[in-house]
Design a protein around this motif. Sequence first.
Motif, PDB file in Angstrom:
ATOM      1  N   LEU A  18       1.202  -1.365  -0.267  1.00 39.18           N
ATOM      2  CA  LEU A  18       0.648   0.346  -0.089  1.00 39.18           C
ATOM      3  C   LEU A  18       0.434   1.174   0.329  1.00 39.18           C
ATOM      4  CD1 LEU A  18      -1.989  -1.411   3.029  1.00 39.18           C
ATOM      5  CD2 LEU A  18      -2.509  -1.574   0.560  1.00 39.18           C
ATOM      6  N   VAL A  19       1.190   2.018  -0.681  1.00 37.47           N
ATOM      7  CA  VAL A  19       1.242   2.828  -0.959  1.00 37.47           C
ATOM      8  C   VAL A  19       0.811   4.621  -1.030  1.00 37.47           C
ATOM      9  CG1 VAL A  19       3.559   4.474  -2.266  1.00 37.47           C
ATOM     10  CG2 VAL A  19       3.069   2.107  -2.581  1.00 37.47           C
ATOM     11  N   ASP A  20       1.068   4.940  -0.094  1.00 36.83           N
ATOM     12  CA  ASP A  20       0.044   6.325  -0.162  1.00 36.83           C
ATOM     13  C   ASP A  20       0.142   8.018  -1.010  1.00 36.83           C
ATOM     14  OD1 ASP A  20      -2.041   8.142   0.539  1.00 36.83           O
ATOM     15  OD2 ASP A  20      -1.414   8.443   2.860  1.00 36.83           O
ATOM     16  N   GLU A  21      -0.157   8.373  -1.428  1.00 39.09           N
ATOM     17  CA  GLU A  21       0.724   9.364  -2.491  1.00 39.09           C
ATOM     18  C   GLU A  21       2.014   8.558  -3.635  1.00 39.09           C
ATOM     19  OE1 GLU A  21       1.350  13.538  -0.333  1.00 39.09           O
ATOM     20  OE2 GLU A  21      -1.013  13.043   0.015  1.00 39.09           O
ATOM     21  N   LEU A  22       2.067   8.092  -4.140  1.00 42.82           N
ATOM     22  CA  LEU A  22       2.803   7.080  -4.872  1.00 42.82           C
ATOM     23  C   LEU A  22       3.615   8.519  -5.378  1.00 42.82           C
ATOM     24  CD1 LEU A  22       4.127   4.869  -6.532  1.00 42.82           C
ATOM     25  CD2 LEU A  22       2.568   4.810  -8.150  1.00 42.82           C
ATOM     26  N   ASP A  23       2.786   9.367  -5.862  1.00 41.47           N
ATOM     27  CA  ASP A  23       3.524  10.658  -7.131  1.00 41.47           C
ATOM     28  C   ASP A  23       4.216  11.752  -6.306  1.00 41.47           C
ATOM     29  OD1 ASP A  23       0.872  11.463  -6.480  1.00 41.47           O
ATOM     30  OD2 ASP A  23       0.295  12.488  -8.104  1.00 41.47           O
ATOM     31  N   ALA A  24       4.364  11.667  -4.853  1.00 36.52           N
ATOM     32  CA  ALA A  24       4.172  12.640  -3.632  1.00 36.52           C
ATOM     33  C   ALA A  24       5.936  13.491  -4.667  1.00 36.52           C
ATOM     34  CB  ALA A  24       4.413  12.205  -2.079  1.00 36.52           C
ATOM     35  N   SER A  25       6.479  11.800  -4.185  1.00 35.76           N
ATOM     36  CA  SER A  25       8.162  12.739  -4.172  1.00 35.76           C
ATOM     37  C   SER A  25       8.632  12.192  -5.558  1.00 35.76           C
ATOM     38  CB  SER A  25       8.566  11.720  -2.990  1.00 35.76           C
ATOM     39  OG  SER A  25       8.899  11.128  -2.798  1.00 35.76           O
ATOM     40  N   LEU A  26       7.819  11.040  -6.422  1.00 38.20           N
ATOM     41  CA  LEU A  26       8.150  10.567  -7.905  1.00 38.20           C
ATOM     42  C   LEU A  26       7.894  11.561  -8.820  1.00 38.20           C
ATOM     43  CD1 LEU A  26       8.317   6.761  -6.515  1.00 38.20           C
ATOM     44  CD2 LEU A  26      10.006   7.955  -6.185  1.00 38.20           C
ATOM     45  N   HIS A  27       8.491  11.529  -9.772  1.00 40.29           N
ATOM     46  CA  HIS A  27       8.217  12.022 -11.249  1.00 40.29           C
ATOM     47  C   HIS A  27       7.447  10.804 -12.197  1.00 40.29           C
ATOM     48  CE1 HIS A  27       8.106  13.050 -15.363  1.00 40.29           C
ATOM     49  NE2 HIS A  27       8.621  14.511 -15.284  1.00 40.29           N
ATOM     50  N   SER A  28       6.031  11.814 -12.314  1.00 43.29           N
ATOM     51  CA  SER A  28       5.149  10.485 -12.689  1.00 43.29           C
ATOM     52  C   SER A  28       5.263   9.601 -13.665  1.00 43.29           C
ATOM     53  CB  SER A  28       4.186  11.741 -13.520  1.00 43.29           C
ATOM     54  OG  SER A  28       4.892  12.251 -14.264  1.00 43.29           O
ATOM     55  N   ARG A  29       6.736  10.080 -14.466  1.00 40.38           N
ATOM     56  CA  ARG A  29       6.712   8.537 -15.608  1.00 40.38           C
ATOM     57  C   ARG A  29       7.954   7.725 -15.265  1.00 40.38           C
ATOM     58  NH1 ARG A  29       9.400  10.698 -20.947  1.00 40.38           N
ATOM     59  NH2 ARG A  29       8.722   8.369 -21.265  1.00 40.38           N
ATOM     60  N   PHE A  30       8.110   7.922 -13.226  1.00 38.72           N
ATOM     61  CA  PHE A  30       8.747   6.828 -12.717  1.00 38.72           C
ATOM     62  C   PHE A  30       8.337   5.953 -12.088  1.00 38.72           C
ATOM     63  CE2 PHE A  30      12.742   4.731 -12.361  1.00 38.72           C
ATOM     64  CZ  PHE A  30      12.762   3.775 -10.959  1.00 38.72           C
ATOM     65  N   ALA A  31       7.189   7.097 -11.070  1.00 40.92           N
ATOM     66  CA  ALA A  31       5.667   6.224 -10.981  1.00 40.92           C
ATOM     67  C   ALA A  31       5.316   5.311 -11.558  1.00 40.92           C
ATOM     68  CB  ALA A  31       4.880   7.530 -10.615  1.00 40.92           C
ATOM     69  N   ALA A  32       5.386   5.887 -13.117  1.00 40.53           N
ATOM     70  CA  ALA A  32       4.742   4.681 -13.936  1.00 40.53           C
ATOM     71  C   ALA A  32       5.193   3.637 -14.197  1.00 40.53           C
ATOM     72  CB  ALA A  32       4.151   5.700 -15.220  1.00 40.53           C
ATOM     73  N   GLU A  33       6.504   3.670 -13.563  1.00 38.32           N
ATOM     74  CA  GLU A  33       7.678   2.113 -13.675  1.00 38.32           C
ATOM     75  C   GLU A  33       7.211   1.349 -13.218  1.00 38.32           C
ATOM     76  OE1 GLU A  33       9.509   1.099 -16.454  1.00 38.32           O
ATOM     77  OE2 GLU A  33       8.133   2.806 -17.545  1.00 38.32           O
ATOM     78  N   VAL A  34       7.004   1.985 -11.938  1.00 37.58           N
ATOM     79  CA  VAL A  34       6.255   1.310 -10.173  1.00 37.58           C
ATOM     80  C   VAL A  34       5.257   0.733 -10.374  1.00 37.58           C
ATOM     81  CG1 VAL A  34       5.408   1.319  -7.782  1.00 37.58           C
ATOM     82  CG2 VAL A  34       7.485   3.097  -9.267  1.00 37.58           C
ATOM     83  N   VAL A  35       4.585   1.136 -11.405  1.00 39.12           N
ATOM     84  CA  VAL A  35       3.542   0.437 -11.352  1.00 39.12           C
ATOM     85  C   VAL A  35       3.021  -1.330 -11.870  1.00 39.12           C
ATOM     86  CG1 VAL A  35       0.777   0.450 -12.937  1.00 39.12           C
ATOM     87  CG2 VAL A  35       1.594   2.189 -11.798  1.00 39.12           C
ATOM     88  N   ARG A  36       4.338  -0.471 -13.310  1.00 36.82           N
ATOM     89  CA  ARG A  36       4.624  -1.359 -14.715  1.00 36.82           C
ATOM     90  C   ARG A  36       4.897  -2.874 -14.349  1.00 36.82           C
ATOM     91  NH1 ARG A  36       5.708   2.991 -17.669  1.00 36.82           N
ATOM     92  NH2 ARG A  36       4.053   3.600 -19.552  1.00 36.82           N
ATOM     93  N   LEU A  37       5.858  -2.615 -12.754  1.00 38.57           N
ATOM     94  CA  LEU A  37       6.643  -3.432 -11.719  1.00 38.57           C
ATOM     95  C   LEU A  37       6.062  -5.305 -11.588  1.00 38.57           C
ATOM     96  CD1 LEU A  37       9.447  -1.912  -9.900  1.00 38.57           C
ATOM     97  CD2 LEU A  37       9.610  -3.395 -11.925  1.00 38.57           C
ATOM     98  N   PHE A  38       4.406  -4.207 -11.171  1.00 38.48           N
ATOM     99  CA  PHE A  38       3.383  -4.821 -10.353  1.00 38.48           C
ATOM    100  C   PHE A  38       2.573  -5.442 -12.305  1.00 38.48           C
ATOM    101  CE2 PHE A  38       5.032  -3.516  -6.654  1.00 38.48           C
ATOM    102  CZ  PHE A  38       4.565  -3.414  -5.867  1.00 38.48           C
ATOM    103  N   GLN A  39       2.629  -4.641 -13.012  1.00 37.35           N
ATOM    104  CA  GLN A  39       2.118  -5.352 -13.853  1.00 37.35           C
ATOM    105  C   GLN A  39       2.169  -6.791 -14.666  1.00 37.35           C
ATOM    106  OE1 GLN A  39      -1.306  -4.309 -13.801  1.00 37.35           O
ATOM    107  NE2 GLN A  39      -1.211  -2.420 -14.690  1.00 37.35           N
ATOM    108  N   ALA A  40       3.766  -6.635 -14.332  1.00 33.13           N
ATOM    109  CA  ALA A  40       4.801  -7.182 -15.640  1.00 33.13           C
ATOM    110  C   ALA A  40       4.743  -8.859 -14.936  1.00 33.13           C
ATOM    111  CB  ALA A  40       6.144  -6.939 -16.201  1.00 33.13           C
ATOM    112  N   PRO A  41       4.052  -9.674 -15.161  1.00 38.97           N
ATOM    113  CA  PRO A  41       4.137 -11.458 -14.965  1.00 38.97           C
ATOM    114  C   PRO A  41       5.617 -11.614 -15.554  1.00 38.97           C
ATOM    115  CG  PRO A  41       3.350 -11.204 -16.934  1.00 38.97           C
ATOM    116  CD  PRO A  41       3.062  -9.700 -16.686  1.00 38.97           C
TER     117      PRO A  41
END
Length: 420
Positions: free
Chosen positions: A299-322
């Motif tokens: 659970l990550v509250d405010e994922l974009d608080a200190s990360l650039h949006s493009r890198f926050a998106a990479e965190v999302v992709r890590l969990f999306q990629a099987p």
Amino acid sequence: MLLRFRVANVRSLRDEQELSFVAPGESERTAAREVTLSDGKQLAVHTVLGVFGANASGKSNVVAALMGMRAAVLRSYADWTSYDGIPRDVFALDAKSEDETALYEADIVLADGVRWTYGFELGSRHVEAEWLYAYPKGRRQVWFERDAQQGKEFDFPGDRLQDRALLARTTRPDALLLTRAANDGHKQLTPVFDWFKNNLWDVTPETERTQREAYTAARLLESEESRHRVEELLRVADLGVSRVEVERTSGGRPVVRLIHSGGGVETALDWAAESWGTRSWFALIGPLLLALDTGAVLLVDELDASLHSRFAAEVVRLFQAPWVNTKGAQLVFTAHDPSLLRMPGGGRLLEPGQLWLTEKDERGATELASFADWEPADEEDLMTSYLAGAFGAVPKVSEGQVGRRLLRVDEAARMETEEA
């Protein structure tokens, strides 16, 4: 895996709200993970959910409610005796809420593929209700039901649960039966307890960062493989970090120095000199790897608080990629940045069923809804529609309104001063 979470009368979540990882339709199955249940059926389950909404709309309270359920399961037996009543955080804007129960319920799937539903209702001094159901063959099995208003508080249909009489006799009115059973190592109930113990790890950028930094530093010392993974995640973040030096002090705490490269020169900065963004990403790496390695829910509250949006998106992709998320770890994050709704080259980063909105009603109570409820068209740009207010859950502020309000206040203060 976590399938669904229901909550009511917790913080701003006044009425019953549900957060679901289950893909809402056939069109979303390609973005979801196929989970094989114990009855042989396949269930499409998302590994990522994002919660968006205006400031103070209740996004963080969704995460807090999940953590509240975990805390209750883990601590009710040992810790609640020290309280004058059961610790609760009910809806504060309605006096009636204090007299009503706080509801928590989760649908989960354990490693053997069996789906379980566990929930409870907490009064101010007693556990008013508690229940546990299993679905080993697709149909519901009642393992136990509890109702504090009945003469016989506990009901154990059938003979499937062991030590029934002992559990009923030794479970305090202000403790959960599941916690009581797990504290004695009950073989049948401990796996459900352990799911809560080993899941729902929360990360908030503004809190406990020092502890998470120390955890990531400890990962560096575990093995060469672990060190390489941490270093690679630092390099790919484009922070100018080429490698990491770490050593353990006499007190046992690791000391980390990030080696920055530029112009062919390597420089080791003091930890205090590192930027907020660098330290926040370093502190996130440890919990992120823990979730991926164990298949936990992060659970990550405010994922974009200190990360650039493009890198926050990479965190999302890590969990999306099987191929990266091989154990079915799940991510729930809250965010403000609408650019996470769209990939830089166009298209959707997340499907409508993975996107949830929080909005407060006229009572100040949070309503939680999925983008999928609005049935957006396949070609619809979710970011544009969201910013236009098509789904609600955006601040009701017109352009220049903040400045005009401030000017109005300043003028009123000046007039009062002149009149005085």
